[in-house]
Motif scaffolding. Sequence first.
Motif, PDB file in Angstrom:
ATOM      1  N   GLY A  62      52.522  27.995 -15.080  1.00  0.00           N
ATOM      2  CA  GLY A  62      51.827  27.294 -16.112  1.00  0.00           C
ATOM      3  C   GLY A  62      51.635  26.034 -16.021  1.00  0.00           C
ATOM      4  N   LEU A  63      51.525  25.388 -14.653  1.00  0.00           N
ATOM      5  CA  LEU A  63      51.085  24.114 -14.568  1.00  0.00           C
ATOM      6  C   LEU A  63      49.765  23.970 -13.941  1.00  0.00           C
ATOM      7  N   ALA A  64      49.080  25.041 -13.575  1.00  0.00           N
ATOM      8  CA  ALA A  64      47.836  25.006 -13.077  1.00  0.00           C
ATOM      9  C   ALA A  64      46.944  25.936 -14.060  1.00  0.00           C
ATOM     10  N   VAL A  65      46.090  25.415 -14.879  1.00  0.00           N
ATOM     11  CA  VAL A  65      45.345  25.933 -15.952  1.00  0.00           C
ATOM     12  C   VAL A  65      43.900  25.753 -15.642  1.00  0.00           C
ATOM     13  N   LEU A  66      43.017  26.717 -16.320  1.00  0.00           N
ATOM     14  CA  LEU A  66      41.424  26.509 -16.254  1.00  0.00           C
ATOM     15  C   LEU A  66      41.224  25.837 -17.882  1.00  0.00           C
ATOM     16  N   LYS A  67      40.473  24.648 -17.946  1.00  0.00           N
ATOM     17  CA  LYS A  67      40.146  24.001 -18.952  1.00  0.00           C
ATOM     18  C   LYS A  67      38.670  23.598 -18.955  1.00  0.00           C
ATOM     19  N   ASP A  68      38.002  23.348 -20.114  1.00  0.00           N
ATOM     20  CA  ASP A  68      36.707  22.778 -20.429  1.00  0.00           C
ATOM     21  C   ASP A  68      36.677  21.307 -20.078  1.00  0.00           C
ATOM     22  N   VAL A  69      36.581  20.680 -19.073  1.00  0.00           N
ATOM     23  CA  VAL A  69      36.452  19.339 -18.804  1.00  0.00           C
ATOM     24  C   VAL A  69      35.418  18.506 -18.750  1.00  0.00           C
ATOM     25  N   GLU A  70      35.135  17.492 -19.218  1.00  0.00           N
ATOM     26  CA  GLU A  70      34.118  16.676 -19.176  1.00  0.00           C
ATOM     27  C   GLU A  70      33.904  16.176 -17.693  1.00  0.00           C
ATOM     28  N   VAL A  71      32.644  16.272 -17.083  1.00  0.00           N
ATOM     29  CA  VAL A  71      32.569  15.831 -15.754  1.00  0.00           C
ATOM     30  C   VAL A  71      31.210  14.873 -15.827  1.00  0.00           C
ATOM     31  N   ASN A  72      30.728  14.355 -14.747  1.00  0.00           N
ATOM     32  CA  ASN A  72      29.900  13.428 -14.484  1.00  0.00           C
ATOM     33  C   ASN A  72      28.567  14.428 -13.955  1.00  0.00           C
ATOM     34  N   TRP A  73      27.685  15.017 -14.464  1.00  0.00           N
ATOM     35  CA  TRP A  73      26.684  15.892 -14.085  1.00  0.00           C
ATOM     36  C   TRP A  73      25.199  15.069 -13.822  1.00  0.00           C
ATOM     37  N   CYS A  74      24.765  15.069 -12.504  1.00  0.00           N
ATOM     38  CA  CYS A  74      23.644  14.708 -12.341  1.00  0.00           C
ATOM     39  C   CYS A  74      22.650  15.764 -11.842  1.00  0.00           C
ATOM     40  N   GLU A  75      21.596  16.057 -12.870  1.00  0.00           N
ATOM     41  CA  GLU A  75      20.563  17.059 -12.864  1.00  0.00           C
ATOM     42  C   GLU A  75      19.622  16.592 -11.590  1.00  0.00           C
ATOM     43  N   GLY A  76      19.431  15.393 -11.041  1.00  0.00           N
ATOM     44  CA  GLY A  76      18.607  15.139 -10.033  1.00  0.00           C
ATOM     45  C   GLY A  76      19.221  15.524  -8.904  1.00  0.00           C
ATOM     46  N   LEU A  77      20.556  15.613  -8.654  1.00  0.00           N
ATOM     47  CA  LEU A  77      21.067  15.929  -7.421  1.00  0.00           C
ATOM     48  C   LEU A  77      21.663  17.230  -7.550  1.00  0.00           C
ATOM     49  N   GLY A  78      21.455  17.836  -8.716  1.00  0.00           N
ATOM     50  CA  GLY A  78      22.234  19.112  -8.722  1.00  0.00           C
ATOM     51  C   GLY A  78      23.805  19.364  -8.599  1.00  0.00           C
ATOM     52  N   THR A  79      24.505  18.147  -8.671  1.00  0.00           N
ATOM     53  CA  THR A  79      26.112  18.382  -8.534  1.00  0.00           C
ATOM     54  C   THR A  79      26.588  17.195  -9.534  1.00  0.00           C
ATOM     55  N   VAL A  80      27.969  17.612  -9.471  1.00  0.00           N
ATOM     56  CA  VAL A  80      28.944  16.776 -10.192  1.00  0.00           C
ATOM     57  C   VAL A  80      29.465  15.543  -9.358  1.00  0.00           C
ATOM     58  N   LEU A  81      29.355  14.717  -9.920  1.00  0.00           N
ATOM     59  CA  LEU A  81      29.805  13.313  -8.952  1.00  0.00           C
ATOM     60  C   LEU A  81      31.019  12.670  -9.491  1.00  0.00           C
ATOM     61  N   ARG A 109      36.731  20.425  -7.647  1.00  0.00           N
ATOM     62  CA  ARG A 109      35.723  19.505  -6.842  1.00  0.00           C
ATOM     63  C   ARG A 109      34.547  20.688  -6.668  1.00  0.00           C
ATOM     64  N   GLN A 110      33.332  20.411  -6.756  1.00  0.00           N
ATOM     65  CA  GLN A 110      32.124  20.939  -6.558  1.00  0.00           C
ATOM     66  C   GLN A 110      31.679  20.623  -5.177  1.00  0.00           C
ATOM     67  N   ARG A 111      32.634  21.029  -4.367  1.00  0.00           N
ATOM     68  CA  ARG A 111      32.403  20.657  -2.826  1.00  0.00           C
ATOM     69  C   ARG A 111      32.677  21.774  -2.104  1.00  0.00           C
ATOM     70  N   TYR A 112      32.071  21.648  -0.817  1.00  0.00           N
ATOM     71  CA  TYR A 112      32.495  22.949   0.173  1.00  0.00           C
ATOM     72  C   TYR A 112      33.678  22.386   1.027  1.00  0.00           C
ATOM     73  N   TRP A 113      33.649  21.135   1.553  1.00  0.00           N
ATOM     74  CA  TRP A 113      34.576  20.581   2.450  1.00  0.00           C
ATOM     75  C   TRP A 113      36.268  20.188   1.927  1.00  0.00           C
ATOM     76  N   GLY A 114      36.845  21.446   1.394  1.00  0.00           N
ATOM     77  CA  GLY A 114      38.078  21.316   0.862  1.00  0.00           C
ATOM     78  C   GLY A 114      38.762  22.721   0.760  1.00  0.00           C
ATOM     79  N   GLU A 115      40.016  22.636   0.372  1.00  0.00           N
ATOM     80  CA  GLU A 115      40.808  24.041   0.384  1.00  0.00           C
ATOM     81  C   GLU A 115      40.027  24.819  -0.589  1.00  0.00           C
ATOM     82  N   PRO A 116      39.752  25.929  -0.443  1.00  0.00           N
ATOM     83  CA  PRO A 116      39.261  27.175  -1.404  1.00  0.00           C
ATOM     84  C   PRO A 116      40.535  27.464  -2.142  1.00  0.00           C
TER      85      PRO A 116
END
Length: 802
Positions: A146-165, A420-427
């Motif tokens: 119960g220590l890893a949970v899915l939540k709606d979390v505010e992130v820094n969204w950049c539409e121009g780059l199409g990614t979270v920063l 993280r909305q990244r490729y180079w990390g642990e899936p």
Amino acid sequence: MYYDFGSIEKKWQTYWYENKLFKTQEDRLKEKFYVLDMFPYPSANGLHVGHIEGYTATDIISRFKRMQGYNVLHPMGWDAFGLPAEQYALQTGKDPRTFTYSNIQNFKRQIIESGKGIDWDREFATPDANYFKWTQWIFKKMYEHGLAVLKDVEVNWCEGLGTVLANDEIELVDGKMVSERGQYPVVKKAMRQWVLRITAYADRLLDDLETLEWPEHLKEMQRNWIGKSNGAMMTFKVDQSNQSFDVFTTRPDTIYGATYCVLAPEHPLVLHITSEDELESVKAYIEVTKSKNDMDRALDKTKSGVFTGSYAINPLNHKKIPIWIADYVLPHYGTGAVMAVPAHDERDFEFAQIHGLDIVEVIQGEAEGAYTGDGIHYNSGIIDGLYNEEAKAKIIHYLEKTKQGFGHNTYKLRDWVFSRQRYWGEPFPVIYDEEGHIHILEDDELPLELPILKNIRPSGTGESPLANAKEWLNVEYKGFQGRRDTNTMPQLAGSSWYFIGYILKNHLGMIPLNTEEAKKLLDKWLPVDLYIGGTEHAVGHLLYSRFWTKFLYDIGILSVQEPFKKLFNQGMILGSDHSKMSKSKGNVVNPDEIIASHGADALRLYEMFMGPLDAEKPWSTESLNGAKKFIDRVWRMFEFDITKDEVTDLRQIYHQTIKKVTEDYDKLAFNTAISQMMIFVNEVYKKQTIGKEMARGFLKLLNPICPHLTEEINKEILKQNEELIYSDWPIYHEAYLVVDEVEMVVQVNGKLRARFMVSFDENQEVVKEIALNHQNVTKHLEGLTVRKIVVIPNKLVNIVAS
């Protein structure tokens, strides 16, 4: 005889590496000593001289403790997943695997060439599948508990780059967030993220700081980051509504002075309670807030805000007070709502003055603005006449009795956003079915590896580049069509347990973390005995490592609750201009160049001699030259007559040097240890001879700092077959530290006229008499009257005569 440091250093480095001389022994009889470096990220820039400072310090201690008879573990690995590699891959189009492992080879070369003694059989990198398999396994266990949970979390969204920063990829321009790359607008956006509930461990993380041998300022940084506050939770009802909201306050005693409430613009109640008249201005304010980061909001001196048109009911005096929204209230601190007491809180006072809100005093005290000290309460109903602490207790008791609130602790510490909305990390080892239910992979299905992608560009949807890997993403699993998680874990995932990984790694691979074999090894080696690194990881890696250690203790994997027994922060090496080294300033010093021009031993010696290890120190090439000269001086010292018998005149300074160097190494006071060894070398130069046993003892003392020089002299000049690294550390004898006689120097009017021997701490009158009766002194006093005699005990007699 010329000291050819280039060929000699290369010779010994090759010998140590090929023969694995620093491999940790499986010796149950010796006491263990685990020495750890901060986990390096293998950048394309390679090591700088600041790395060498910390790495040399740990190497000195490793060599020192090994010679003292400890079974030493001193490993090295690579924190190689993460954002920098991904950014470089995007810029160049190269596969992050290729250049990451190429960078690792360069780092390893530099570490070997610095003379550092590493057990390379324990080397691994976080992208190694046999390592991150267990990072995924730990995540899986956290999910199951119960220590890893899915939540709606505010992130820094950049539409121009199409990614979270990340925060460090964002700049503020005219008070609004933009991307560092391209200056595109950035806004806050809620996204489904994995979160690790580190807050469940907040009290343990706070309390157990008292058990650690860490710098006090670093412990204080963690205390402030955890930020425990004691107070009360109380409920405010919204007037003419069935809605209510909770407020946490550290000052429940000031409740009678609450004249308004403030909600964070993101508070879920805001749009439900806002009146029609205020709805347009409230929505506009919410949109403006989305373009601000938390730091900017907290420090904003304008104290902006808008009225919602609704009122709350004070639970104690039942008065109606207006409800505002303001961006200085953050949604994730406390409850995202505050009761405002402008007479007794500076921030509330400023806000009330700007917006014309009521200010009601309830505590006696004098102040130009808000009075925040202790005092007698008045205008305060049931707590009139009470001082602060007694008033707090009484209010909390009343709230609990009337079921309007309760005593409560809150923390600044936030749960760890782990996606993280990244490729180079642990899936993530997760599959979602068509209804969105979570399915965790079985142990025998780990590791889940990354797919090979030709292009790791962002997906454009806010998901990671993994959303483009359709064959990898969409799978049939246990009879249903599933979809993998497109997020990856943050760089801090792999570094949260790497000190455990070193213990389990061997030349065959990684011993499974959940086995009895692993448990025995972990029980033997943990906690880490000494960890040296900078303060930059105080509230990141160091905090998360403590969290993961406590969790692994709770599920029976570890027998310790803290990973690092003693931690020492080395100071920064500045440029020769006394500023932080940077490429833009042109003051970066490359260790490769120094090793080529002066040698690794000279670099090690110089950096340890610059000053206290924890101090900031400017680089000086002139002082580096001085270190090289000392090494050459030691080399030439072994051209003197080396006798089988002891040179008794050196006995005292030799034993004093053993004592001083031993004590200073234990204290990490390497600069003063070097000073003492320089004094010893000077004494040998005076005598032009030294006994063989004493000569080898001196080499042992210097070996942890200058391993190449000392091993070469030991092997080629003293003809010893036993390497110094596995020899016994010298032992001093107390009897030889005592001085029986000292030489006194006599000066007459500032000129040297005599020397004589006296007993140590001889009576000053006796010393004066001997000096005045010395033949050469009496000769130079003829016809003069002695005006003054000054005796510096055990050193000097100064006679002034005219």
